[in-house]
Write a protein that holds these residues in place. Structure first.
Motif, PDB file in Angstrom:
ATOM      1  N   GLU A 107      49.622  55.533  47.110  1.00 22.18           N
ATOM      2  CA  GLU A 107      49.450  56.623  46.159  1.00 22.18           C
ATOM      3  C   GLU A 107      50.736  57.440  46.061  1.00 22.18           C
ATOM      4  OE1 GLU A 107      46.790  60.525  46.396  1.00 22.18           O
ATOM      5  OE2 GLU A 107      45.566  58.706  46.261  1.00 22.18           O
ATOM      6  N   SER A 108      51.109  57.775  44.850  1.00 21.25           N
ATOM      7  CA  SER A 108      52.252  58.672  44.666  1.00 21.25           C
ATOM      8  C   SER A 108      51.751  60.110  44.710  1.00 21.25           C
ATOM      9  CB  SER A 108      52.953  58.397  43.335  1.00 21.25           C
ATOM     10  OG  SER A 108      52.056  58.528  42.247  1.00 21.25           O
ATOM     11  N   ALA A 109      52.606  61.009  45.152  1.00 21.82           N
ATOM     12  CA  ALA A 109      52.197  62.399  45.325  1.00 21.82           C
ATOM     13  C   ALA A 109      53.224  63.338  44.718  1.00 21.82           C
ATOM     14  CB  ALA A 109      52.003  62.716  46.810  1.00 21.82           C
ATOM     15  N   VAL A 110      52.757  64.527  44.372  1.00 24.01           N
ATOM     16  CA  VAL A 110      53.631  65.563  43.813  1.00 24.01           C
ATOM     17  C   VAL A 110      54.323  66.305  44.941  1.00 24.01           C
ATOM     18  CG1 VAL A 110      53.728  67.675  42.437  1.00 24.01           C
ATOM     19  CG2 VAL A 110      52.132  65.839  41.815  1.00 24.01           C
ATOM     20  N   GLY A 111      55.650  66.351  44.911  1.00 21.34           N
ATOM     21  CA  GLY A 111      56.398  67.123  45.885  1.00 21.34           C
ATOM     22  C   GLY A 111      56.623  68.536  45.369  1.00 21.34           C
ATOM     23  N   ARG A 112      56.202  69.529  46.165  1.00 18.03           N
ATOM     24  CA  ARG A 112      56.331  70.922  45.719  1.00 18.03           C
ATOM     25  C   ARG A 112      57.401  71.692  46.480  1.00 18.03           C
ATOM     26  NH1 ARG A 112      52.195  71.692  42.266  1.00 18.03           N
ATOM     27  NH2 ARG A 112      50.427  70.252  42.433  1.00 18.03           N
TER      28      ARG A 112
END
Length: 214
Positions: A53-58
Motif C-alpha cells: 500500500e502506498s501512503a501519504v507522507g505528511r
C-alpha cells in the motif's frame, strides 16, 4: 460454500437461528453479515498477507495506512530506498498507524513555488510504499484451509452472530424496519451513517474497540 470473509460459521449460531432459515440461504446471510461488520469497523477483517500500500507522507512522525488491523510490517520503501526495520514501528494496529523512530516521514505532495518552498498539499504520490500483513484468520478461512488457526477476536465473531440473528428475526419485512403498528399503518426504520441500514446496537458495541476512527 464458506467465504474467506465469514466471521462466523453456521455451527456457531444458536440452534434457534439455524432452524429459522433455509440451509441454502444461510451462507448468504453469514457472508452478508460479515461484510456489514467489516464495513462498520472500516477495513477488511480477514487475514491478508503481503499487502502493498502506498501512503501519504505528511512530514511528521506518524504515517497512516488505509488498512486497519495491521499485524506486521515487512518493509517500508521511501523514494525507492528501504528503511531499516528499527526506524519505525506499528503504533496502532487498529488504525494502521506507523510511527517513525528518529528521522520523520517525508512530505509527499505539492510545494509552494519560489526559492524557499514549503509543503502545501499532502498527497499520495506513490513515494512511500509499505508491505505488511493485516487482519485475522476468520472461521471462513479456517473452513477453507484447516491448517489455519482462527485468531479473530471473539467480540467480532459475536458481532457477526448478532447481525445474522437480527437479519433472520426481521425476515419477511424491510431490512431496515425496526417497528410497525397495525393501526393507521405506521413503521419506523433504523438508518446508519451515510443512510445505510444500521447494525444492531449489540453488534456495534461488540465491534466498537476495533472500529477505525477516520
Amino acid at each position: 460454500m464458506p467465504s474467506l470473509v465469514d466471521l462466523v460459521t453456521a455451527a456457531q449460531l444458536p440452534s434457534s437461528v439455524r432452524d429459522a432459515v433455509e440451509t441454502e440461504r444461510m451462507p448468504l446471510l453469514i457472508t452478508a453479515a460479515s461484510e456489514a461488520v467489516a464495513a462498520h469497523v472500516g477495513y477488511p477483517l480477514h487475514q491478508r498477507l503481503g499487502v502493498v500500500e502506498s501512503a501519504v507522507g505528511r512530514g511528521g512522525f506518524y504515517l497512516w495506512l488505509r488498512s486497519g488491523a495491521v499485524r506486521q510490517v515487512q518493509r517500508v520503501e521511501v523514494r525507492g530506498e528501504m528503511r531499516a526495520p528499527g526506524t519505525y514501528a506499528v503504533d496502532s494496529m487498529v488504525h494502521g498507524r506507523l510511527v517513525a523512530r528518529g528521522q520523520p516521514w517525508p512530505f509527499t505532495g505539492t510545494w509552494t513555488a519560489g526559492i524557499a518552498s514549503t509543503p502545501l498539499d499532502a498527497q499520495d504520490t506513490g513515494e512511500v510504499l509499505v508491505t505488511f500483513d493485516a487482519g485475522w484468520v476468520t472461521p471462513g478461512q479456517h473452513a477453507l484451509d484447516a491448517s489455519l488457526t482462527v485468531d479473530l477476536p471473539a467480540a467480532l465473531q459475536l458481532a457477526a452472530v448478532e447481525v445474522v440473528t437480527a437479519a433472520i428475526s426481521r425476515d419477511g419485512r424491510p431490512g431496515d424496519m425496526t417497528g410497525e403498528s397495525i393501526g393507521d399503518t405506521s413503521a419506523s426504520y433504523a438508518v446508519g451513517e451515510g443512510g445505510r441500514v444500521a447494525l444492531p446496537a449489540s453488534a456495534r458495541e461488540l465491534a466498537a474497540p476495533y472500529r477505525r476512527r477516520k
